[in-house]
Write a protein that holds these residues in place. Structure first.
Motif, short mmCIF file in Angstrom:
data_model
loop_
_atom_site.label_atom_id
_atom_site.label_comp_id
_atom_site.label_asym_id
_atom_site.label_seq_id
_atom_site.Cartn_x
_atom_site.Cartn_y
_atom_site.Cartn_z
N LEU A 5 0.86 -1.19 0.00
CA LEU A 5 0.00 0.00 0.00
C LEU A 5 0.89 1.23 0.00
O LEU A 5 1.81 1.34 0.80
CB LEU A 5 -0.91 0.01 1.23
CG LEU A 5 -1.74 1.27 1.48
CD1 LEU A 5 -2.74 1.50 0.36
CD2 LEU A 5 -2.46 1.18 2.82
N MET A 50 -7.32 6.13 2.87
CA MET A 50 -6.73 4.86 2.44
C MET A 50 -7.75 3.73 2.42
O MET A 50 -7.50 2.68 1.82
CB MET A 50 -5.56 4.50 3.35
CG MET A 50 -4.35 5.41 3.16
SD MET A 50 -2.82 4.75 3.86
CE MET A 50 -3.16 4.82 5.60
N ILE A 64 -2.16 0.20 -4.69
CA ILE A 64 -2.38 -1.02 -3.92
C ILE A 64 -1.85 -2.20 -4.73
O ILE A 64 -2.27 -2.41 -5.88
CB ILE A 64 -3.86 -1.23 -3.56
CG1 ILE A 64 -4.36 -0.06 -2.68
CG2 ILE A 64 -4.06 -2.55 -2.82
CD1 ILE A 64 -5.82 -0.16 -2.29
N VAL A 83 -7.14 -4.25 1.84
CA VAL A 83 -6.86 -3.26 2.88
C VAL A 83 -8.07 -3.16 3.81
O VAL A 83 -9.19 -2.88 3.37
CB VAL A 83 -6.56 -1.88 2.27
CG1 VAL A 83 -6.28 -0.85 3.36
CG2 VAL A 83 -5.37 -1.96 1.31
#
Length: 501
Positions: A5, A50, A64, A83
């Motif tokens: 990330l 995020m 990502i 994520v």
């Protein structure tokens, strides 16, 4: 390590205020990246970007697994890309079992279209075993402790095949034992190649767990450094732009011989399954004194204070200024000159949908009322004085309290009670979940109140805080007082020995 990330030049503006300014960071699989910074530094805003809750201003990029993601549509989209975020306010459903929580929105069905509970339980048991979690998949989540619920959240994140797990203040409400278990789980996840973004105000956790630290200040990235290049003093200076020694004033005792409040033999009258059996507790606090109460989770600290404030029925007596008083409701406590900053500011201390001014005046509306009409001008003027006095960061007293950082919310709770000028102020967990600079502000305020003759009772599970601010320390264990210590007697070793079974 290749970042899984990565965010580049992320900015975010709210109503003309720059919450983030060109922030860049990355985290790889199998590492722990700590995010440090004061309340209001931009940590929560960055996490929400995020995970797709907020959209960044034009010009920022989110990558990502090596792929540019032009538009994250929400947390579900982020989860699909690996994520996941675990918020401080847990999102488990208490009325469902652990297995039902793990498979919520992705239930397993059999060929007939019915829920396959056996398959979900088997998969949950396997998942819990892989994380060394000693929990039964069929247990109702509402029957678990906060720490166990936190572990269910982690298991749920792992069940989504997450590659990056963001943890927001994961140990804020955990006991010491639960925090140690959580740390071991984090180390296990790291060893299995899962990246962790770890947000905490507890600096010792950063040095214990993190590989690297990113420091945010005023919405900008100050630096990202390997943890071995930092010590506590340097990290604090990066966070607040001043030396750690400058944050706290010198200790001064303002206690007098005059007793402000004395409790004799306080015993909880009605105990439920979720309360500690507090019994035969006697103590006194003097005018100008800061009296600290310490105990491990479940020691009965909060229950004892709630009895003093009339929130729980009790046997025993309470005296104020040497005179017995009957305190069987919060209204009676307030009328007798007591104030109570509750442990949970969001559920018991603030009305999150109201603004700062409205929250501030709730405890003393009569001050601003004439013939049942409230003077908004007087209310605003009174509130603004405390905003300046406590350093509450806000563009206006009309700002909704729910939009403030945790440290500023805590200052609003304290302000509304201090404005009443109580004779005795009880402050339960005064600095939980707030940054080191805001913590110093709160400590200075409590010392200022004591210097003006107010009796202050500080209840905290943070032992260094209790030792730093208290004139005397009372220790509880399993609902009973086990030690009454002077400042000189109260060392970490002595206090912990009295607090631990």
């Amino acid at each position: 390590m290749v970042p899984y990330l990565q965010v580049k030049n992320i900015s975010k503006t709210f109503a003309g205020v720059k919450a983030l300014n060109r922030v860049s960071l990355h985290v790889a699989s199998g590492e722990v990246l700590a995010i440090a910074g004061e309340n209001g530094a931009g940590k929560s805003t960055l996490m929400k970007i995020m995970t797709g809750v907020y959209q960044p201003d034009p010009g920022g990029e989110i990558w990502i697994n090596g792929v540019l993601v032009p538009h994250l549509t929400g947390t579900a989209h982020a989860r699909q890309l690996g994520v996941c975020i675990i918020y401080q306010e847990l999102s488990v459903v208490d009325n469902l079992t652990i297995a039902e929580n793990i498979f919520l929105s992705k239930e397993i069905s059999n060929r007939l279209g019915f829920l396959d509970r056996r398959a979900m339980h088997a998969a949950t048991r396997q998942l819990l075993d892989s994380l060394d979690m000693q929990l039964d998949a069929g247990t109702r989540v509402g029957d678990l402790s906060i720490g166990q619920k936190q572990m269910v959240e982690i298991a749920k994140a792992i069940s989504n095949q997450s590659k990056i797990v963001i943890m927001d203040e994961p140990t804020a409400s955990l006991s010491h034992h639960e925090a140690m278990v959580l740390k071991e789980i984090i180390r296990k996840l790291r060893s299995e190649g899962i990246g962790i973004i770890y947000i905490t105000h507890r600096l010792e956790e950063i040095f214990d767990l993190a590989d690297r630290v990113t420091v945010l200040r005023d919405g900008a990235c100050v630096a990202t450094l390997p943890v071995e290049q930092l010590d506590r003093a340097r990290l604090v200076k990066m966070m607040v732009d001043r030396e750690q020694s400058d944050l706290y004033g010198d200790y001064q005792c303002h206690a007098t011989q005059k007793v402000a409040l004395e409790a004799k033999g306080l015993t909880l009258k009605h105990r439920t399954a979720h309360t500690v059996s507090v019994r035969d507790c006697s103590f006194r606090v003097h005018e100008g004194e800061i009296l600290g109460f310490f105990g491990l989770v479940g020691a009965g600290r909060t229950e004892l204070m709630e009895m003093v404030f009339g929130l729980r029925p009790y046997h025993g007596t309470i005296e104020l200024g040497g005179q017995p008083v009957a305190i069987h409701s919060p209204r009676a406590a307030i009328d007798h000159g007591l104030g109570f900053v509750t442990e949970d500011r969001k559920s018991g201390g603030l009305v999150l949908g109201m603004n700062i001014r409205e929250n501030f005046s709730l405890t003393h509306l009569d001050t601003y009322s004439t013939l049942s009409f409230i003077s908004r001008l007087a209310e605003t003027f009174g509130c603004q004085k405390f905003v300046l006095r406590l350093g509450i960061k806000t563009p206006s007293v009309e700002q909704t309290v729910g939009n403030l950082s945790g440290g500023n919310q805590q200052k609003v709770v304290i302000a509304k009670w201090v404005a009443r000028s109580p004779k005795v102020l009880i402050v339960d967990e005064p600095t939980r979940g707030i940054d080191i600079a805001a913590k110093a502000d709160v400590h200075r305020l409590l010392q200022e109140l004591a210097s003006r003759g107010m009796a202050v009772i500080v209840v905290s599970s943070d032992l260094p805080e209790v030792l730093a601010i208290s004139d005397r320390v009372i220790v509880l264990r399993e609902g009973a007082i086990t030690a009454k210590l002077s400042r000189q007697q109260a060392t970490q070793h002595v206090v912990m020995e009295a607090a631990a079974a």
